[in-house]
Design a protein around this motif. Structure first.
Motif, PDB file in Angstrom:
ATOM      1  N   ALA A  63       0.829  -1.204   0.000  1.00 31.58           N
ATOM      2  CA  ALA A  63       0.000   0.000   0.000  1.00 31.58           C
ATOM      3  C   ALA A  63       0.863   1.254   0.000  1.00 31.58           C
ATOM      4  O   ALA A  63       0.537   2.255  -0.661  1.00 31.58           O
ATOM      5  CB  ALA A  63      -0.930  -0.006   1.209  1.00 31.58           C
ATOM      6  N   LEU A  64       1.976   1.226   0.741  1.00 28.20           N
ATOM      7  CA  LEU A  64       2.895   2.369   0.752  1.00 28.20           C
ATOM      8  C   LEU A  64       3.480   2.608  -0.641  1.00 28.20           C
ATOM      9  O   LEU A  64       3.523   3.743  -1.120  1.00 28.20           O
ATOM     10  CB  LEU A  64       4.020   2.126   1.757  1.00 28.20           C
ATOM     11  N   MET A  65       3.916   1.527  -1.284  1.00 26.68           N
ATOM     12  CA  MET A  65       4.518   1.681  -2.622  1.00 26.68           C
ATOM     13  C   MET A  65       3.482   2.125  -3.635  1.00 26.68           C
ATOM     14  O   MET A  65       3.766   2.960  -4.505  1.00 26.68           O
ATOM     15  CB  MET A  65       5.178   0.371  -3.056  1.00 26.68           C
ATOM     16  N   GLU A  66       2.273   1.601  -3.518  1.00 24.80           N
ATOM     17  CA  GLU A  66       1.205   2.005  -4.432  1.00 24.80           C
ATOM     18  C   GLU A  66       0.902   3.497  -4.271  1.00 24.80           C
ATOM     19  O   GLU A  66       0.768   4.227  -5.262  1.00 24.80           O
ATOM     20  CB  GLU A  66      -0.045   1.183  -4.164  1.00 24.80           C
ATOM     21  N   ALA A  67       0.835   3.972  -3.022  1.00 21.76           N
ATOM     22  CA  ALA A  67       0.546   5.388  -2.787  1.00 21.76           C
ATOM     23  C   ALA A  67       1.673   6.272  -3.314  1.00 21.76           C
ATOM     24  O   ALA A  67       1.424   7.325  -3.918  1.00 21.76           O
ATOM     25  CB  ALA A  67       0.333   5.631  -1.293  1.00 21.76           C
ATOM     26  N   ALA A  68       2.912   5.838  -3.108  1.00 20.30           N
ATOM     27  CA  ALA A  68       4.050   6.630  -3.569  1.00 20.30           C
ATOM     28  C   ALA A  68       4.086   6.701  -5.085  1.00 20.30           C
ATOM     29  O   ALA A  68       4.227   7.782  -5.678  1.00 20.30           O
ATOM     30  CB  ALA A  68       5.343   6.029  -3.025  1.00 20.30           C
ATOM     31  N   GLY A  69       3.965   5.549  -5.738  1.00 23.67           N
ATOM     32  CA  GLY A  69       4.026   5.532  -7.187  1.00 23.67           C
ATOM     33  C   GLY A  69       2.869   6.273  -7.833  1.00 23.67           C
ATOM     34  O   GLY A  69       3.035   6.947  -8.862  1.00 23.67           O
ATOM     35  N   PHE A  70       1.683   6.171  -7.233  1.00 28.31           N
ATOM     36  CA  PHE A  70       0.527   6.884  -7.777  1.00 28.31           C
ATOM     37  C   PHE A  70       0.732   8.394  -7.668  1.00 28.31           C
ATOM     38  O   PHE A  70       0.375   9.138  -8.596  1.00 28.31           O
ATOM     39  CB  PHE A  70      -0.738   6.456  -7.031  1.00 28.31           C
ATOM     40  N   ALA A  71       1.318   8.857  -6.562  1.00 27.43           N
ATOM     41  CA  ALA A  71       1.597  10.280  -6.410  1.00 27.43           C
ATOM     42  C   ALA A  71       2.569  10.763  -7.478  1.00 27.43           C
ATOM     43  O   ALA A  71       2.441  11.873  -8.004  1.00 27.43           O
ATOM     44  CB  ALA A  71       2.157  10.555  -5.017  1.00 27.43           C
ATOM     45  N   VAL A  72       3.553   9.932  -7.806  1.00 24.34           N
ATOM     46  CA  VAL A  72       4.491  10.290  -8.870  1.00 24.34           C
ATOM     47  C   VAL A  72       3.759  10.382 -10.206  1.00 24.34           C
ATOM     48  O   VAL A  72       3.988  11.307 -11.004  1.00 24.34           O
ATOM     49  CB  VAL A  72       5.636   9.267  -8.940  1.00 24.34           C
ATOM     50  N   ALA A  73       2.865   9.433 -10.473  1.00 26.40           N
ATOM     51  CA  ALA A  73       2.110   9.459 -11.724  1.00 26.40           C
ATOM     52  C   ALA A  73       1.260  10.718 -11.829  1.00 26.40           C
ATOM     53  O   ALA A  73       1.184  11.344 -12.900  1.00 26.40           O
ATOM     54  CB  ALA A  73       1.232   8.212 -11.824  1.00 26.40           C
ATOM     55  N   ILE A  74       0.631  11.113 -10.729  1.00 32.07           N
ATOM     56  CA  ILE A  74      -0.175  12.341 -10.734  1.00 32.07           C
ATOM     57  C   ILE A  74       0.700  13.540 -11.052  1.00 32.07           C
ATOM     58  O   ILE A  74       0.343  14.406 -11.866  1.00 32.07           O
ATOM     59  CB  ILE A  74      -0.874  12.528  -9.380  1.00 32.07           C
ATOM     60  N   SER A  79       7.203  -7.518  -7.900  1.00 35.87           N
ATOM     61  CA  SER A  79       5.779  -7.750  -8.173  1.00 35.87           C
ATOM     62  C   SER A  79       5.170  -6.561  -8.902  1.00 35.87           C
ATOM     63  O   SER A  79       4.311  -6.736  -9.782  1.00 35.87           O
ATOM     64  CB  SER A  79       5.022  -8.039  -6.877  1.00 35.87           C
ATOM     65  N   MET A  80       5.600  -5.335  -8.568  1.00 40.94           N
ATOM     66  CA  MET A  80       5.108  -4.161  -9.281  1.00 40.94           C
ATOM     67  C   MET A  80       5.615  -4.158 -10.716  1.00 40.94           C
ATOM     68  O   MET A  80       4.917  -3.738 -11.640  1.00 40.94           O
ATOM     69  CB  MET A  80       5.539  -2.891  -8.548  1.00 40.94           C
ATOM     70  N   ARG A  81       6.820  -4.635 -10.908  1.00 35.25           N
ATOM     71  CA  ARG A  81       7.367  -4.778 -12.261  1.00 35.25           C
ATOM     72  C   ARG A  81       6.522  -5.756 -13.065  1.00 35.25           C
ATOM     73  O   ARG A  81       6.163  -5.495 -14.230  1.00 35.25           O
ATOM     74  CB  ARG A  81       8.812  -5.257 -12.174  1.00 35.25           C
ATOM     75  N   SER A  82       6.197  -6.898 -12.464  1.00 34.46           N
ATOM     76  CA  SER A  82       5.412  -7.916 -13.176  1.00 34.46           C
ATOM     77  C   SER A  82       4.048  -7.363 -13.570  1.00 34.46           C
ATOM     78  O   SER A  82       3.558  -7.618 -14.686  1.00 34.46           O
ATOM     79  CB  SER A  82       5.247  -9.154 -12.298  1.00 34.46           C
TER      80      SER A  82
END
Length: 470
Positions: free
Chosen positions: A23-34, A87-90
């Motif tokens: 969840a932490l990585m998802e939140a961080a990466g999504f913020a970068v995408a935004i 797993s995020m790469r996959s």
């Protein structure tokens, strides 16, 4: 107030979090995408490393591709098999995101630098360096690769980002060292971490209170300041400090200086002379202390010269009230054990060279110096630090303040804020903050002088919203 944490503390927070790592990585990466969608175009090269920073990049790539961007990932190093980043790469690969070698350069509208992050040390690998020279706008994840997170050091090439998205808290390299100039606009994103142990605290306007006046105020009830200094050729320094104290709200301010060194005094200031020489001499301390008796705070040292050290040290040691020691006063009191024995607040205001004078041994840290003198220590620079029980970092000013006399102005503001009864660390922090704000307002001027800065201080403080004052 914002916390500033070390790279090691950042890693500890990740490990200690009760929020699932995914969840932490998802939140961080999504913020970068935004952030990547904010005016950078629709073609994105995402450079990834093997760690969590790279995992954030893979998450960002996934979300950007889902929203129609052309995304190509350039993998510098593959995550460890079975790791969260893997797993995020996959997931991104399953979504059809294209992967090219790190040396397959092209010209996207944006580069997302997700190679190393805040744990980086040393030099960038040669394969990454051409990307730093591409001229394409860069969005950095946590910290531009090539910048050391704990020091802001840069050894060789580094990404010069237009924007950096960091998580939970600022890191030292966002604020200090050459690396701070590589970060661009820094955005701090809350991803759910808690319980940080700050290295520093970042000062905002709400951390820089100003005390107002009630309707029954008179000139002696709103704080009074005596500025002691001046010598042949430096009569302007104490006047600048005194004018700044008036601009910052003191009701009565006097300049106490040697008789033959007293320059022209503006009509709003009081003035008193000691002796007939062009600098303070041995035995003048009694007269200075007597003349200053009525005043709440002493500002000691502006323009006093190098031959008055013993006199200035005695004044500092014997003055019973709050004192701000600046300029030549700092050299005079260096390693004088009597300063630590004072019962009233002491504020020291060294720049980098004066800080060396205050050290009792090479490399003694500024917080340790503050503890040894039992004083609030204002470490002037860009940024400036205020050391007491905590260390605050203040970034409101900039290189425009690197002008003769601006330090005298700061000493006067601190004196005024002390005189109205602010706690010494608060007075120092508030003074540094508003001194910087006033300087920044003159940034576009062709020339910034200390006299112009005093006027800007008065205008700036007068315009502070009521809600920002005590």
């Amino acid at each position: 107030m914002k916390p500033v944490i070390t790279p090691a503390e950042s890693a500890r927070l990740d490990r200690a979090s009760t929020v699932p790592a995914a969840a932490l990585m998802e939140a961080a990466g999504f913020a970068v995408a935004i952030a990547a969608r904010l005016g950078y175009g629709d073609s994105v090269a995402v450079l990834t490393g093997k760690g969590n920073n790279g995992g954030d990049g893979w998450v960002a790539a996934f979300h950007l591709a889902r929203r129609g961007a052309k995304v190509i990932v350039h993998e510098f190093a593959r995550p460890s098999p079975g790791s969260l980043a893997d797993s995020m790469r996959s997931r991104a690969l399953d979504a059809g995101i294209r992967v090219l070698a790190i040396n397959a350069l092209w010209e996207p509208s944006l580069i997302i630098d997700a190679v190393f992050g805040v744990g980086f040390t040393g030099q960038l690998p040669a394969a990454i360096v051409p990307w730093t020279e591409s001229g394409v706008p860069v969005l950095a994840v946590d910290l531009p690769s090539g910048v050391e997170g704990g020091t802001g050091g840069v050894d060789g090439a580094a990404f010069a980002a237009q924007r950096t998205v960091t998580f939970h808290a600022l890191k030292p390299a966002h604020l200090v060292g050459p690396g701070a100039d590589y970060c661009g606009l820094v955005t701090v994103v809350d991803i759910g971490l808690t319980g940080e142990r700050p290295l520093w605290l970042f000062a905002e306007m709400s951390d820089a209170p100003i005390r107002g006046r009630d309707r029954h105020a008179h000139k002696w009830s709103v704080g009074s300041v005596a500025v002691v200094g001046g010598s042949a050729g430096m009569s302007g320094a104490p006047v600048l400090a005194a004018r700044a104290a008036m601009a910052a709200g003191a009701g009565a301010v006097t300049v106490v200086g040697p008789g033959a060194a007293m320059g022209a005094i503006p009509p709003e200031l009081l003035s008193q002379t000691v002796g007939g020489g062009d600098r303070f001499a041995g035995g003048d301390e009694d007269a200075v202390l007597e003349l200053a008796t009525r005043f709440d705070v002493l500002v000691l040292g502006p323009g006093a010269g190098s031959s008055s050290d013993a006199t200035l040290a005695d004044i500092a040691a014997r003055w019973p009230g709050p004192i701000v020691v600046d300029a030549d006063g700092l050299r005079a009191i260096a390693n004088d054990s009597r300063i630590a024995e004072r019962r009233a607040p002491t504020v020291l205001t060294p720049h980098a060279g004066e800080l060396e004078t205050l050290r009792s041994y090479p490399g003694e840290s500024a917080p340790d110096i503050a503890r040894r003198y039992r004083a609030v220590l204002v470490e002037k620079g860009n940024p400036s630090f205020v050391h007491w029980e905590e260390t605050w970092v203040v970034t409101s000013g900039g290189p425009e303040l690197a002008t003769i006399g601006t330090g005298d102005v700061l000493a006067g503001i601190i004196g005024a804020f002390l005189a109205v009864g602010q706690p010494p660390a608060v007075a120092a922090r508030s003074a540094v903050y508003w001194h910087g704000v006033a300087g920044a307002k003159l940034r576009s001027a062709r020339t910034l002088t200390a006299s112009l800065l005093v006027d800007a201080v008065a205008r700036t403080l007068a315009a502070v919203p009521t809600g920002a004052t005590e």
